[in-house]
Design a protein around this motif. Structure first.
Motif, short mmCIF file in Angstrom:
data_model
loop_
_atom_site.label_atom_id
_atom_site.label_comp_id
_atom_site.label_asym_id
_atom_site.label_seq_id
_atom_site.Cartn_x
_atom_site.Cartn_y
_atom_site.Cartn_z
N SER A 15 14.49 15.47 -5.64
CA SER A 15 13.24 15.13 -4.94
C SER A 15 12.29 16.32 -4.93
O SER A 15 11.09 16.17 -5.19
CB SER A 15 13.52 14.70 -3.50
OG SER A 15 14.27 13.53 -3.45
N VAL A 50 8.63 16.49 -6.54
CA VAL A 50 7.46 16.83 -5.72
C VAL A 50 6.67 17.93 -6.40
O VAL A 50 5.45 17.85 -6.55
CB VAL A 50 7.88 17.24 -4.29
CG1 VAL A 50 6.74 17.92 -3.55
CG2 VAL A 50 8.38 16.03 -3.51
N ALA A 70 16.45 9.94 -5.28
CA ALA A 70 15.24 10.77 -5.12
C ALA A 70 14.00 9.90 -5.05
O ALA A 70 13.11 10.13 -4.22
CB ALA A 70 15.14 11.77 -6.28
N VAL A 71 13.92 8.88 -5.89
CA VAL A 71 12.77 7.96 -5.86
C VAL A 71 12.73 7.25 -4.51
O VAL A 71 11.66 7.05 -3.93
CB VAL A 71 12.83 6.97 -7.04
CG1 VAL A 71 11.81 5.85 -6.86
CG2 VAL A 71 12.60 7.69 -8.36
N ILE A 83 11.93 17.48 3.24
CA ILE A 83 13.02 17.11 2.33
C ILE A 83 14.15 18.11 2.44
O ILE A 83 15.33 17.73 2.51
CB ILE A 83 12.50 16.97 0.88
CG1 ILE A 83 11.57 15.75 0.77
CG2 ILE A 83 13.67 16.88 -0.11
CD1 ILE A 83 10.84 15.62 -0.55
N ALA A 120 20.25 14.56 -4.64
CA ALA A 120 19.03 13.77 -4.43
C ALA A 120 17.92 14.64 -3.83
O ALA A 120 16.75 14.51 -4.21
CB ALA A 120 19.32 12.58 -3.54
N ILE A 140 13.77 8.44 -1.65
CA ILE A 140 13.25 9.43 -0.70
C ILE A 140 11.73 9.53 -0.82
O ILE A 140 11.01 9.55 0.17
CB ILE A 140 13.90 10.82 -0.94
CG1 ILE A 140 15.39 10.79 -0.54
CG2 ILE A 140 13.15 11.92 -0.19
CD1 ILE A 140 16.19 12.00 -1.01
N LEU A 141 11.25 9.56 -2.06
CA LEU A 141 9.82 9.78 -2.31
C LEU A 141 8.96 8.54 -2.10
O LEU A 141 7.73 8.63 -2.13
CB LEU A 141 9.61 10.35 -3.71
CG LEU A 141 10.25 11.72 -3.96
CD1 LEU A 141 10.01 12.18 -5.39
CD2 LEU A 141 9.72 12.75 -2.97
N TRP A 162 17.59 16.51 3.58
CA TRP A 162 18.48 16.28 2.44
C TRP A 162 19.08 17.56 1.88
O TRP A 162 19.97 17.49 1.04
CB TRP A 162 17.77 15.48 1.33
CG TRP A 162 17.55 14.08 1.77
CD1 TRP A 162 18.45 13.06 1.69
CD2 TRP A 162 16.40 13.55 2.39
NE1 TRP A 162 17.91 11.92 2.23
CE2 TRP A 162 16.65 12.19 2.67
CE3 TRP A 162 15.16 14.07 2.75
CZ2 TRP A 162 15.72 11.36 3.28
CZ3 TRP A 162 14.24 13.24 3.37
CH2 TRP A 162 14.53 11.91 3.62
#
Length: 137
Positions: free
Chosen positions: A23, A27, A62-63, A10, A19, A65-66, A14
């Motif tokens: 993230s 995490v 962020a969501v 990440i 974001a 990405i995750l 990023w």
């Protein structure tokens, strides 16, 4: 995939973006939870974990990405609540079809549901391979 791999990935892709930072915070907080507590996280849970007041574009990013990147630690799913207030957990295929096409066949009746996106509540869960990997860490 363990926490350090996720975090490093990440950061690399990023960096210091809103974001990316969000993230990384999620995490950290999700990996700190008991696995059973991370089995069904709503947007409200994620908002609270991020210490935000409401859903924001940064949290949505962020969501994303995750859930969709190569560093995804969460699976997305959904619950469908019908007109009788009965709740049904959707298969990943049915949830994906609601998200992409706004189409859902009622899991019991077998009829098309009118405007299913308005009747589905998303949730997120720690990916099984991540959960299993965190047990051995």
């Amino acid at each position: 995939m363990d926490r350090s791999e996720v975090t490093a990935g990440i950061k690399e892709y990023w960096g210091q973006t809103p974001a990316g930072d969000l993230s990384l915070l999620l995490v950290d907080r999700i990996f700190s939870m008991r696995p059973e507590a991370a089995a069904s996280l709503s947007y409200r849970n994620l908002i609270d974990l991020a210490e935000l007041d409401a859903l924001s574009t940064e949290l949505l990013a962020a969501v994303n990405i995750l859930t969709t990147s190569e560093f995804a630690i969460l699976d997305a799913g959904g619950f469908f609540v019908d007109s009788d207030d009965e709740s049904y957990e959707l298969t990943s295929e049915d949830f994906d079809r609601v998200v992409r096409e706004n189409v859902l066949v009622h899991p019991i009746i077998g009829e098309l549901v009118e405007d299913p996106a308005a009747k589905v509540s998303p949730f997120f869960s720690l990916k099984e391979e991540v959960r299993d990997g965190s047990k051995s860490s």
